[in-house]
Design a protein around this motif. Structure first.
Motif, PDB file in Angstrom:
ATOM      1  N   HIS A 164     -49.812   2.263  82.034  1.00  0.00           N
ATOM      2  CA  HIS A 164     -49.320   3.048  83.140  1.00  0.00           C
ATOM      3  C   HIS A 164     -47.796   3.220  83.109  1.00  0.00           C
ATOM      4  O   HIS A 164     -47.051   2.252  83.000  1.00  0.00           O
ATOM      5  N   GLY A 165     -47.357   4.465  83.209  1.00  0.00           N
ATOM      6  CA  GLY A 165     -45.936   4.765  83.288  1.00  0.00           C
ATOM      7  C   GLY A 165     -45.263   5.010  81.956  1.00  0.00           C
ATOM      8  O   GLY A 165     -44.219   5.672  81.900  1.00  0.00           O
ATOM      9  N   MET A 166     -45.808   4.507  80.854  1.00  0.00           N
ATOM     10  CA  MET A 166     -45.119   4.605  79.574  1.00  0.00           C
ATOM     11  C   MET A 166     -45.078   6.033  79.048  1.00  0.00           C
ATOM     12  O   MET A 166     -44.084   6.446  78.440  1.00  0.00           O
ATOM     13  N   SER A 167     -46.145   6.811  79.245  1.00  0.00           N
ATOM     14  CA  SER A 167     -46.123   8.197  78.776  1.00  0.00           C
ATOM     15  C   SER A 167     -45.010   8.963  79.479  1.00  0.00           C
ATOM     16  O   SER A 167     -44.267   9.733  78.844  1.00  0.00           O
ATOM     17  N   GLY A 168     -44.876   8.771  80.785  1.00  0.00           N
ATOM     18  CA  GLY A 168     -43.816   9.445  81.529  1.00  0.00           C
ATOM     19  C   GLY A 168     -42.437   8.976  81.110  1.00  0.00           C
ATOM     20  O   GLY A 168     -41.503   9.777  80.994  1.00  0.00           O
ATOM     21  N   TYR A 169     -42.291   7.684  80.871  1.00  0.00           N
ATOM     22  CA  TYR A 169     -40.995   7.138  80.443  1.00  0.00           C
ATOM     23  C   TYR A 169     -40.570   7.718  79.096  1.00  0.00           C
ATOM     24  O   TYR A 169     -39.427   8.156  78.917  1.00  0.00           O
ATOM     25  N   LEU A 170     -41.501   7.757  78.144  1.00  0.00           N
ATOM     26  CA  LEU A 170     -41.189   8.281  76.817  1.00  0.00           C
ATOM     27  C   LEU A 170     -40.938   9.783  76.863  1.00  0.00           C
ATOM     28  O   LEU A 170     -40.093  10.310  76.128  1.00  0.00           O
ATOM     29  N   ALA A 171     -41.660  10.503  77.736  1.00  0.00           N
ATOM     30  CA  ALA A 171     -41.414  11.928  77.893  1.00  0.00           C
ATOM     31  C   ALA A 171     -40.033  12.168  78.485  1.00  0.00           C
ATOM     32  O   ALA A 171     -39.315  13.099  78.086  1.00  0.00           O
ATOM     33  N   ALA A 172     -39.630  11.329  79.450  1.00  0.00           N
ATOM     34  CA  ALA A 172     -38.304  11.453  80.039  1.00  0.00           C
ATOM     35  C   ALA A 172     -37.217  11.187  79.005  1.00  0.00           C
ATOM     36  O   ALA A 172     -36.196  11.884  78.958  1.00  0.00           O
ATOM     37  N   CYS A 173     -37.444  10.196  78.140  1.00  0.00           N
ATOM     38  CA  CYS A 173     -36.476   9.914  77.064  1.00  0.00           C
ATOM     39  C   CYS A 173     -36.361  11.103  76.126  1.00  0.00           C
ATOM     40  O   CYS A 173     -35.259  11.448  75.673  1.00  0.00           O
ATOM     41  N   SER A 174     -37.485  11.742  75.830  1.00  0.00           N
ATOM     42  CA  SER A 174     -37.472  12.922  74.970  1.00  0.00           C
ATOM     43  C   SER A 174     -36.681  14.046  75.621  1.00  0.00           C
ATOM     44  O   SER A 174     -35.882  14.728  74.966  1.00  0.00           O
ATOM     45  N   ALA A 175     -36.888  14.251  76.915  1.00  0.00           N
ATOM     46  CA  ALA A 175     -36.165  15.310  77.633  1.00  0.00           C
ATOM     47  C   ALA A 175     -34.672  15.020  77.674  1.00  0.00           C
ATOM     48  O   ALA A 175     -33.842  15.929  77.502  1.00  0.00           O
ATOM     49  N   LEU A 176     -34.299  13.772  77.897  1.00  0.00           N
ATOM     50  CA  LEU A 176     -32.883  13.411  77.927  1.00  0.00           C
ATOM     51  C   LEU A 176     -32.216  13.676  76.584  1.00  0.00           C
ATOM     52  O   LEU A 176     -31.087  14.177  76.517  1.00  0.00           O
ATOM     53  N   ARG A 177     -32.914  13.342  75.491  1.00  0.00           N
ATOM     54  CA  ARG A 177     -32.346  13.568  74.158  1.00  0.00           C
ATOM     55  C   ARG A 177     -32.179  15.044  73.874  1.00  0.00           C
ATOM     56  O   ARG A 177     -31.111  15.493  73.437  1.00  0.00           O
ATOM     57  N   ARG A 178     -33.239  15.811  74.111  1.00  0.00           N
ATOM     58  CA  ARG A 178     -33.228  17.219  73.696  1.00  0.00           C
ATOM     59  C   ARG A 178     -32.397  18.095  74.628  1.00  0.00           C
ATOM     60  O   ARG A 178     -31.655  18.975  74.177  1.00  0.00           O
TER      61      ARG A 178
END
Length: 229
Positions: A164-178
């Motif tokens: 729970h929560g990890m998919s959203g966290y990793l997606a947020a990290c991807s958005a921050l990078r890109r």
């Protein structure tokens, strides 16, 4: 596949655990194998939750909700109420006498509720090792989409359901990078990002977090702090 069960019961016997998993004592692996093969079993895997244990506001006037789901064959049209209630009654005799109202959601009905739940599969697909890594498609960054500013963050992306929560966290990290060139994820630890202690005095800091607008629209910032409202 899952079928859901909800009941409103009297507070005659308060639970001591937030959730309980019940599986058959003997042959549980065989029963799960049969269920996955499309064979219904009388005593399936059942997970039961008494949410008022963790959140007392869920209980009112001596009544409290109970939520559960059971593993059933894909696309099953079986009403889970009697089956789940029997499993709970087996381990907690007298449970049925405390029920005020109940309802069940068939696995076949879940797909109508959410097309991603094919046949009642709340995991959004087979949770195999390959699926856990490569869902929804084999990509270096599975969270990005062809639309700028649109990212996937559901259980259909790694590491998959149940984390729970990890998919959203990793997606947020991807958005921050890109989108913003931020390669170091901000700390999510309580208090670290918005409270600063200096000289024994607690001071609130002003945190600016990037916000994505609609695809193709301008990017902006969300202000978070005592003076931001």
């Amino acid at each position: 596949m899952s079928a859901a069960y909800e009941a409103l019961r009297t507070d005659a016997v308060a639970a001591t655990n937030w959730s309980v998993v019940w599986t058959p004592v003997l042959g549980e692996e065989q029963r799960e194998t049969l269920t996955a093969a499309g064979v219904a079993v009388p005593d399936p895997f059942v997970l039961v939750v008494d949410p008022a244990v963790a959140d007392p506001t869920r209980a009112h006037d001596g009544k409290r909700p109970v939520w559960a789901y059971a593993h059933v064959p894909n696309g099953s049209s079986l009403d889970p109420v009697a089956m789940v209630q029997a499993r709970i009654e087996h381990y907690a005799p007298g449970f049925s006498d405390t029920i005020i109202a109940s309802r069940g959601i068939r696995a076949s009905d879940y797909e109508a509720y959410n097309p991603n739940y094919v046949g009642g599969d709340i995991n959004g697909g087979a949770v195999t090792l390959r699926q856990s890594i490569l869902r929804p498609a084999p990509r270096v960054d599975p969270y990005r989409t062809p639309l700028r500013g649109v990212y996937l963050c559901s259980a259909s992306t790694p590491p998959g359901p149940g984390v729970h929560g990890m998919s959203g966290y990793l997606a947020a990290c991807s958005a921050l990078r890109r989108e913003f060139g931020i390669r170091t994820a901000p700390s999510l630890a309580p208090g670290e990002s918005d409270v600063l202690v200096q000289g024994g005095k607690e001071e609130h800091t002003h945190v600016r977090l990037p916000a994505l607008a609609s695809p193709g629209g301008p990017r902006g910032w969300h202000d978070h702090g005592p003076e931001a409202s």
